[in-house]
Design a protein around this motif. Structure first.
Motif, PDB file in Angstrom:
ATOM      1  N   TRP A  38       0.836  -1.204   0.000  1.00 23.47           N
ATOM      2  CA  TRP A  38       0.000   0.000   0.000  1.00 23.47           C
ATOM      3  C   TRP A  38       0.867   1.249   0.000  1.00 23.47           C
ATOM      4  CZ3 TRP A  38       0.291  -2.291   5.070  1.00 23.47           C
ATOM      5  CH2 TRP A  38       0.706  -1.446   6.102  1.00 23.47           C
ATOM      6  N   ARG A  39       0.310   2.284  -0.576  1.00 24.10           N
ATOM      7  CA  ARG A  39       0.956   3.596  -0.565  1.00 24.10           C
ATOM      8  C   ARG A  39      -0.124   4.625  -0.278  1.00 24.10           C
ATOM      9  NH1 ARG A  39       5.142   4.641  -5.427  1.00 24.10           N
ATOM     10  NH2 ARG A  39       6.252   2.807  -4.686  1.00 24.10           N
ATOM     11  N   ILE A  40      -0.010   5.264   0.874  1.00 31.37           N
ATOM     12  CA  ILE A  40      -1.039   6.224   1.311  1.00 31.37           C
ATOM     13  C   ILE A  40      -0.393   7.598   1.453  1.00 31.37           C
ATOM     14  CG2 ILE A  40      -2.660   6.805   3.162  1.00 31.37           C
ATOM     15  CD1 ILE A  40      -2.968   3.827   3.712  1.00 31.37           C
ATOM     16  N   PRO A  41      -0.730   8.523   0.554  1.00 33.42           N
ATOM     17  CA  PRO A  41      -0.068   9.829   0.587  1.00 33.42           C
ATOM     18  C   PRO A  41      -0.710  10.784   1.592  1.00 33.42           C
ATOM     19  CG  PRO A  41      -1.547   9.698  -1.287  1.00 33.42           C
ATOM     20  CD  PRO A  41      -1.714   8.419  -0.531  1.00 33.42           C
ATOM     21  N   LEU A  42       0.078  11.292   2.526  1.00 40.45           N
ATOM     22  CA  LEU A  42      -0.395  12.369   3.405  1.00 40.45           C
ATOM     23  C   LEU A  42       0.217  13.676   2.909  1.00 40.45           C
ATOM     24  CD1 LEU A  42      -0.187  10.714   6.937  1.00 40.45           C
ATOM     25  CD2 LEU A  42      -2.045  10.684   5.292  1.00 40.45           C
ATOM     26  N   GLN A  43      -0.119  14.787   3.571  1.00 35.91           N
ATOM     27  CA  GLN A  43       0.413  16.065   3.082  1.00 35.91           C
ATOM     28  C   GLN A  43       1.938  16.095   3.130  1.00 35.91           C
ATOM     29  OE1 GLN A  43      -1.430  19.585   4.845  1.00 35.91           O
ATOM     30  NE2 GLN A  43      -3.374  18.504   4.927  1.00 35.91           N
ATOM     31  N   SER A  44       2.519  15.564   4.226  1.00 34.38           N
ATOM     32  CA  SER A  44       3.962  15.743   4.365  1.00 34.38           C
ATOM     33  C   SER A  44       4.743  14.432   4.492  1.00 34.38           C
ATOM     34  CB  SER A  44       4.249  16.613   5.585  1.00 34.38           C
ATOM     35  OG  SER A  44       3.775  15.950   6.727  1.00 34.38           O
TER      36      SER A  44
END
Ligand code: FAD
Length: 497
Positions: free
Chosen positions: A266-272
């Motif tokens: 999985w790859r979960i993008p957050l703001q930073s």
């Protein structure tokens, strides 16, 4: 307000499950209950669980949270769906978006019109191109719109979310106690939980107990001996490695789920930052092999040491036993493929409040809670199995196992119905609507053999015109949206705290 007979509610555990439960109980009952949450700083939360699905928006509406404040506080990004890569076969991708494609007719869903277009040689466009959320994923666009907007959920930092909900819950009267639970004390005659003993020697008494203690199930399992039903023959992944990385590109408005040799990443993008992990089956790869596989497929510098998490997929045979209800990982775990766990927390605590035994526990309420929860979990289980089972992949022993394993009869029926007729029906306790089943079945390679005959009342020209109009209006809607990352910058900066 009615005087509650059972008013001392004790929550054991302060992860996402504990604090969502506390927030909803505190907001619903305020001072009419005495709400205590016990958590131990010495026992970490599972710390993953960062992708959600659209019903979380209803939870936040009930809690009257400001979305802008929430997004800023949890390092959040928006999510329009999940990109499934290499699932049908290596190199083949599709999106399970949160949207609805085209326009349905009362007798037949849009898939029948799309199928007719394909079979009659009128249109060869991908099904998803009729769905704004799908197209917005592909074009990395997003905006929250007051009317005629897109369906969305969030990516969030689980630790920050728990902290945010803790502040909220305490404001509404929940009392947090720090301490390790070392004993669960049962009534000698009824077997009901009377109190929890803490390491400090303190004893916390209660009328109702909410077990949010994580995988172990300290109350529901260890103390009340509620059995666990193992579903690992259908959902064989039993381990995960999680790691965070630096951001190297603007955040995508979707989760990536990339199938690998013996699991998926999985790859979960957050703001930073980006949350990453590999869910895998230890029968087909060791922890070290999994770590190597994950690390070689990461972008950006590692921000922490990869962490191994072990689990058994399955569910409790009862989710409410005596005066204890299990919420979160203590109640079972299906694996995170469709980001359903936080949703199940929300649903279970909502259901518990709807059935709240203010006048003493009635077995009919307990049975109803258990029936609804079980049916809901079983339907989600089938939906997740679908992704593994309907595949062309036979390149590794793991994928061969998944392709040829026996699956529940309820799932076999749904696949057969869709394959033979293009029809899909939502069950009473289905979380996923017809549209989700259609997107995933098409994406995994199930092509219906026929379509509903109502479509044949349309001439080729009429069908062509309909499909073209729908496709154009979808494109126009998406083209008007800003880039996802631009919208986040604007939205979070315009937050007035
Ligand atoms: C690999 C992986 C990926 C996931 N991804 C997603 C996702 O993308 N989306 C999603 O919806 N869900 C996801 N989940 C599930 C999600 O992480 C959980 O549902 C969610 O975090 C809730 O966990 P919890 O609160 O039940 O348990 P935990 O986070 O384990 O919290 C347990 C709490 O109990 C306390 N506790 C335990 N024992 C004691 C004791 N003896 N005394 C005092 N306190 C105690 C701990 O201190 C802690 O506060 C994922 C899970 C895994 C394993």
């Amino acid at each position: 307000m009615k005087e509650l007979k059972l008013k001392r509610v004790v929550i054991a555990g302060g992860g996402t499950a504990g604090w969502i439960s506390a927030a909803l109980l505190a907001k619903s009952f305020g001072k009419s209950i005495d709400l205590t949450l016990i958590e131990s700083d010495a026992i970490p939360t599972v710390g993953v669980g960062e992708a959600t699905i659209p019903p979380i928006i209803n939870l936040h509406k009930v809690l009257e949270l400001s979305e802008k404040e929430f997004m800023s506080r949890v390092n959040g990004t928006f999510k329009l769906g999940i990109s499934f890569e290499n699932w049908r076969d290596v190199g083949e991708n599709y999106v399970h978006s949160f949207g609805f494609a085209g326009k349905s007719n009362w007798a037949a869903g849009f898939q029948h019109f799309w199928l007719a277009g394909q079979k009659r040689g009128i249109d060869s466009t991908e099904y998803g191109n009729y769905c704004a959320e799908h197209l917005a994923c592909r074009k990395e666009k997003f905006a929250v719109m007051p009317k005629n907007g897109v369906n969305y959920a969030y990516h969030l930092d689980a630790g920050l979310y728990a902290k945010f909900l803790r502040e909220f819950s305490e404001k509404y009267g929940a009392v947090r106690k720090e301490g390790k639970i070392t004993g669960v004390n049962l009534h000698p005659d009824t077997g009901y939980i009377q109190s929890l003993s803490l390491e400090s020697g303190e004893v916390v008494e209660g009328d109702l107990f909410v077990d949010c203690s994580g995988f172990r199930g300290l109350l529901i399992g260890d103390a009340l001996k509620t059995e666990y039903e193992d579903w690992s023959h259908w959902l064989p992944c039993n381990s995960a490695i999680a790691v965070q990385t630096e951001t190297v590109r603007p955040p995508l408005p979707y989760t990536r789920s990339i199938a690998r040799e013996f699991g998926w990443q999985w790859r979960i993008p957050l703001q930073s930052r980006v949350g990453n992990g590999l869910v895998f089956c230890s029968e087909y790869g060791s922890d070290d092999e999994a770590k190597e596989l994950l690390v070689k497929n990461l972008e950006g510098k590692l921000l922490n040491e990869p962490r191994v998490i072990k689990f058994t997929t399955g569910t409790r045979k009862q989710h409410w036993t005596k005066n204890c209800v299990a919420i979160g990982l203590s109640s079972g775990f299906l694996e995170p493929l469709e980001s359903t766990s936080i949703h199940l927390i929300q649903k279970s605590i909502t259901r518990f409040i709807q059935l709240f035994p203010y006048d003493g526990i009635k077995q009919s309420e307990v049975d109803e809670f258990n029936r609804q929860t079980r049916e809901e979990v079983q339907n989600i289980r089938d939906f997740i199995i679908l992704h593994y089972h309907v595949t062309d992949r036979e390149d590794t022993p793991f994928w061969r196992y998944c392709k040829y394993m026996d699956v529940p009869e309820s799932l076999t029926h749904r696949i057969k119905l869709f394959r033979e007729t293009g029809k899909v029906f939502k069950k009473e306790m289905d979380l996923f609507a017809e549209e989700s089943w259609i997107q995933v079945m098409l994406g995994q390679g199930v092509t219906p053999e026929s379509y509903h005959p109502v479509v044949d009342s349309m001439t080729d020209d009429a069908l062509r015109e309909l499909l073209m109009e729908l496709k154009q209006s979808t494109e126009q809607k998406v083209d008007r949206l800003p880039a996802h990352h631009e919208f986040i910058d604007y939205y979070c900066k315009s937050n007035v705290m």
